[in-house]
Write a protein that holds these residues in place. Structure first.
Motif, PDB file in Angstrom:
ATOM      1  N   LYS A   3       1.220  -1.027   0.221  1.00  0.00           N
ATOM      2  CA  LYS A   3      -0.052  -0.027  -0.264  1.00  0.00           C
ATOM      3  C   LYS A   3       0.914   0.735   0.101  1.00  0.00           C
ATOM      4  CE  LYS A   3      -4.309   2.162   2.716  1.00  0.00           C
ATOM      5  NZ  LYS A   3      -4.585   1.494   3.550  1.00  0.00           N
ATOM      6  N   ASN A   4       0.351   2.609  -0.642  1.00  0.00           N
ATOM      7  CA  ASN A   4       0.762   3.648  -0.461  1.00  0.00           C
ATOM      8  C   ASN A   4       2.552   2.586  -1.915  1.00  0.00           C
ATOM      9  OD1 ASN A   4      -1.387   5.001   0.086  1.00  0.00           O
ATOM     10  ND2 ASN A   4       0.399   4.791   3.006  1.00  0.00           N
ATOM     11  N   LYS A   5       2.500   3.637  -2.289  1.00  0.00           N
ATOM     12  CA  LYS A   5       4.014   2.013  -2.848  1.00  0.00           C
ATOM     13  C   LYS A   5       4.596   3.303  -4.340  1.00  0.00           C
ATOM     14  CE  LYS A   5       3.478  -0.453  -6.942  1.00  0.00           C
ATOM     15  NZ  LYS A   5       2.977  -1.856  -7.547  1.00  0.00           N
ATOM     16  N   ARG A   6       4.368   3.971  -4.552  1.00  0.00           N
ATOM     17  CA  ARG A   6       4.310   5.156  -5.277  1.00  0.00           C
ATOM     18  C   ARG A   6       5.139   6.298  -4.903  1.00  0.00           C
ATOM     19  NH1 ARG A   6      -0.435   6.791  -9.803  1.00  0.00           N
ATOM     20  NH2 ARG A   6      -0.330   4.878 -11.375  1.00  0.00           N
ATOM     21  N   ILE A   7       6.382   6.389  -5.842  1.00  0.00           N
ATOM     22  CA  ILE A   7       7.434   6.679  -4.624  1.00  0.00           C
ATOM     23  C   ILE A   7       8.784   7.419  -5.818  1.00  0.00           C
ATOM     24  CG2 ILE A   7      10.327   7.112  -3.303  1.00  0.00           C
ATOM     25  CD1 ILE A   7       7.633   5.307  -2.151  1.00  0.00           C
ATOM     26  N   LEU A   8       8.469   9.518  -5.991  1.00  0.00           N
ATOM     27  CA  LEU A   8       9.150  10.262  -6.681  1.00  0.00           C
ATOM     28  C   LEU A   8      10.013  10.282  -6.589  1.00  0.00           C
ATOM     29  CD1 LEU A   8       9.091  12.076  -9.021  1.00  0.00           C
ATOM     30  CD2 LEU A   8       7.612  13.746  -7.912  1.00  0.00           C
ATOM     31  N   GLN A  35      12.696  -0.376  -6.356  1.00  0.00           N
ATOM     32  CA  GLN A  35      11.801  -0.719  -7.422  1.00  0.00           C
ATOM     33  C   GLN A  35      11.794  -1.599  -7.373  1.00  0.00           C
ATOM     34  OE1 GLN A  35      11.213   0.816 -12.045  1.00  0.00           O
ATOM     35  NE2 GLN A  35      13.024  -0.207 -11.554  1.00  0.00           N
ATOM     36  N   GLU A  36      12.883  -2.161  -7.365  1.00  0.00           N
ATOM     37  CA  GLU A  36      13.091  -3.721  -6.820  1.00  0.00           C
ATOM     38  C   GLU A  36      12.953  -4.595  -5.618  1.00  0.00           C
ATOM     39  OE1 GLU A  36      17.630  -4.059  -7.231  1.00  0.00           O
ATOM     40  OE2 GLU A  36      16.986  -4.835  -9.198  1.00  0.00           O
ATOM     41  N   LEU A  37      12.347  -3.494  -4.004  1.00  0.00           N
ATOM     42  CA  LEU A  37      11.302  -4.153  -3.519  1.00  0.00           C
ATOM     43  C   LEU A  37      10.162  -3.887  -3.949  1.00  0.00           C
ATOM     44  CD1 LEU A  37      14.073  -2.020  -1.132  1.00  0.00           C
ATOM     45  CD2 LEU A  37      13.286  -4.676  -1.044  1.00  0.00           C
ATOM     46  N   GLY A  38       9.638  -3.664  -5.174  1.00  0.00           N
ATOM     47  CA  GLY A  38       7.923  -3.472  -5.127  1.00  0.00           C
ATOM     48  C   GLY A  38       7.731  -2.408  -5.355  1.00  0.00           C
ATOM     49  N   ARG A  39       7.713  -1.237  -4.987  1.00  0.00           N
ATOM     50  CA  ARG A  39       7.481   0.229  -5.478  1.00  0.00           C
ATOM     51  C   ARG A  39       7.569   0.580  -6.748  1.00  0.00           C
ATOM     52  NH1 ARG A  39       6.176   1.932   0.345  1.00  0.00           N
ATOM     53  NH2 ARG A  39       7.535   1.082   1.823  1.00  0.00           N
ATOM     54  N   GLU A  40       6.282   1.511  -6.938  1.00  0.00           N
ATOM     55  CA  GLU A  40       6.740   1.323  -8.284  1.00  0.00           C
ATOM     56  C   GLU A  40       7.714   3.376  -7.739  1.00  0.00           C
ATOM     57  OE1 GLU A  40       3.107   3.000 -11.579  1.00  0.00           O
ATOM     58  OE2 GLU A  40       3.085   1.680  -9.720  1.00  0.00           O
ATOM     59  N   LYS A 134       1.609  16.394 -12.789  1.00  0.00           N
ATOM     60  CA  LYS A 134       0.321  16.594 -12.735  1.00  0.00           C
ATOM     61  C   LYS A 134      -0.233  15.834 -14.250  1.00  0.00           C
ATOM     62  CE  LYS A 134      -1.168  20.018 -12.245  1.00  0.00           C
ATOM     63  NZ  LYS A 134      -1.364  21.505 -11.897  1.00  0.00           N
ATOM     64  N   LYS A 135       0.572  15.822 -14.851  1.00  0.00           N
ATOM     65  CA  LYS A 135       0.446  15.752 -16.650  1.00  0.00           C
ATOM     66  C   LYS A 135       0.263  14.264 -17.112  1.00  0.00           C
ATOM     67  CE  LYS A 135       1.309  19.589 -19.422  1.00  0.00           C
ATOM     68  NZ  LYS A 135       1.808  20.213 -20.684  1.00  0.00           N
ATOM     69  N   LEU A 136       1.246  13.831 -16.034  1.00  0.00           N
ATOM     70  CA  LEU A 136       1.522  12.024 -16.502  1.00  0.00           C
ATOM     71  C   LEU A 136       0.302  11.536 -16.239  1.00  0.00           C
ATOM     72  CD1 LEU A 136       5.563  11.423 -15.148  1.00  0.00           C
ATOM     73  CD2 LEU A 136       3.982  10.841 -17.307  1.00  0.00           C
ATOM     74  N   ARG A 137      -0.422  11.984 -14.854  1.00  0.00           N
ATOM     75  CA  ARG A 137      -1.051  11.442 -13.951  1.00  0.00           C
ATOM     76  C   ARG A 137      -1.209  10.273 -13.384  1.00  0.00           C
ATOM     77  NH1 ARG A 137      -6.850  12.016 -17.787  1.00  0.00           N
ATOM     78  NH2 ARG A 137      -6.451  14.538 -17.935  1.00  0.00           N
ATOM     79  N   TRP A 138       0.401  10.646 -12.342  1.00  0.00           N
ATOM     80  CA  TRP A 138       1.595   9.593 -11.921  1.00  0.00           C
ATOM     81  C   TRP A 138       1.218  10.247 -10.844  1.00  0.00           C
ATOM     82  CZ3 TRP A 138       5.658   9.284  -8.989  1.00  0.00           C
ATOM     83  CH2 TRP A 138       6.304   7.824  -8.886  1.00  0.00           C
ATOM     84  N   LEU A 139       0.954   9.704 -10.230  1.00  0.00           N
ATOM     85  CA  LEU A 139       0.514  10.671  -8.743  1.00  0.00           C
ATOM     86  C   LEU A 139       1.497   9.675  -7.202  1.00  0.00           C
ATOM     87  CD1 LEU A 139      -3.168  11.735  -8.940  1.00  0.00           C
ATOM     88  CD2 LEU A 139      -1.073  13.661  -9.691  1.00  0.00           C
ATOM     89  N   PRO A 140       2.137  10.509  -6.755  1.00  0.00           N
ATOM     90  CA  PRO A 140       2.782   9.692  -5.604  1.00  0.00           C
ATOM     91  C   PRO A 140       2.802   9.822  -5.007  1.00  0.00           C
ATOM     92  CG  PRO A 140       4.094  12.271  -5.797  1.00  0.00           C
ATOM     93  CD  PRO A 140       2.832  11.631  -7.326  1.00  0.00           C
ATOM     94  N   ASP A 141       2.879   8.730  -4.089  1.00  0.00           N
ATOM     95  CA  ASP A 141       2.575   9.323  -2.487  1.00  0.00           C
ATOM     96  C   ASP A 141       3.335   9.795  -1.546  1.00  0.00           C
ATOM     97  OD1 ASP A 141       0.243   6.768  -2.327  1.00  0.00           O
ATOM     98  OD2 ASP A 141       1.846   5.558  -2.856  1.00  0.00           O
TER      99      ASP A 141
END
Length: 275
Positions: A3-8, A35-40, A134-141
């Motif tokens: 859960k809460n996996k997106r890291i910028l 990334q190898e630990l499973g986060r995006e 914002k444009k990517l619509r890839w919203l980080p946690d």
């Protein structure tokens, strides 16, 4: 699934594209490890003039480019380019602009004199990253910042972008390094940031000083967590972290920092919504 996996990752410099330094090596290896630990993950850096576009096979992302960022009443076109670190399978997004990032050197000229527009380069880079996300619509946690060029990211996230869907709930971590700038930023920095809707009260730390200590304290004040990226930091900085009661991860060795940082992200993400 985590859960809460997106890291910028917002980095001043990333190895492979630039020479090896403490900051660039961590900024290169950490995203791969996370990334190898499973986060995006997503990673951003400036497109300095020394980054060879042809050799590194960079290309412009037309759908993300084209907007202007206004700084001190001047429009600056935002160009987004992307490349891939083949051995890591990591895409890196580059913030480009002819006014700020076509100089051959990174942050100072060939004589070591820091560029007088580093304040505006910092504003442009930070805002460029957040606008592109914002444009990517890839919203980080969670957002992790590396290098003093990213020191304005925490206050911009918490103030200018505080009501942006997807960004308003993102946590932000700032890494402290020994490497820092020597010449203060332009004394009009606070005035330029007020034009972006940031209040005078929020800018009180840089009202009378725009040196490295003041910018570091501003980053600490608005960050959700602090990581010591170098073996040593100043006692004044450590005292300010304690005064602000910020979650703090001490220096970690190269052998264990990826797991330690990942666990720190989890602890930050488990806290209540940032102010």
């Amino acid at each position: 699934m985590t859960k809460n996996k997106r890291i910028l990752f917002i980095s001043q410099e990333i190895a492979y594209y630039l020479p090896d330094t403490e900051i660039s090596l961590i900024s290169r290896n950490l995203p791969q490890g996370i990334q190898e630990l499973g986060r995006e993950i997503r990673a951003f850096m400036p497109k300095y003039g020394s980054v060879n576009e042809r050799r590194n096979q960079l290309h412009e992302v037309i759908r993300l480019s084209g907007m202007n960022i206004i700084i001190n009443d001047t429009d600056h076109p935002l160009i987004i380019k992307v490349g891939t670190i083949p051995s890591a399978r990591i895409q890196v997004y580059f913030i480009d602009n002819e006014d700020f990032f076509h100089k051959k050197n990174l942050l100072s000229d060939m004589h070591g004199t820091e560029y007088s527009d580093n304040d505006e380069r910092s504003i442009f880079f930070v805002r460029g990253v957040l606008e592109t996300v914002k444009k990517l619509r890839w919203l980080p946690d969670l957002i992790h910042c590396h290098g003093w060029l990213t020191a304005l990211a925490p206050i911009y996230l918490k103030r200018k972008y505080h009501d942006e869907p997807g960004l308003s709930g993102a946590k932000i971590v700032y890494s402290l390094y020994e490497e820092n700038f020597k010449n203060p930023f332009d004394s009009a920095l606070a005035s330029k940031m007020r034009q972006d809707g940031i209040s005078e009260r929020d800018l009180s730390l840089i009202k009378n000083a725009t040196d490295a200590e003041a910018l570091t304290n501003l980053a600490i004040k608005f960050a959700d967590g602090i990581i010591q990226g170098s073996p040593t930091i100043s006692e004044d900085t450590r005292a300010f972290i304690e005064k602000e009661k910020k979650p703090y991860l001490p220096y970690q060795t190269p052998e264990n920092y990826i797991d330690a940082y990942n666990n720190f992200y989890t602890s930050i993400l488990s806290t209540s919504k940032s102010r």
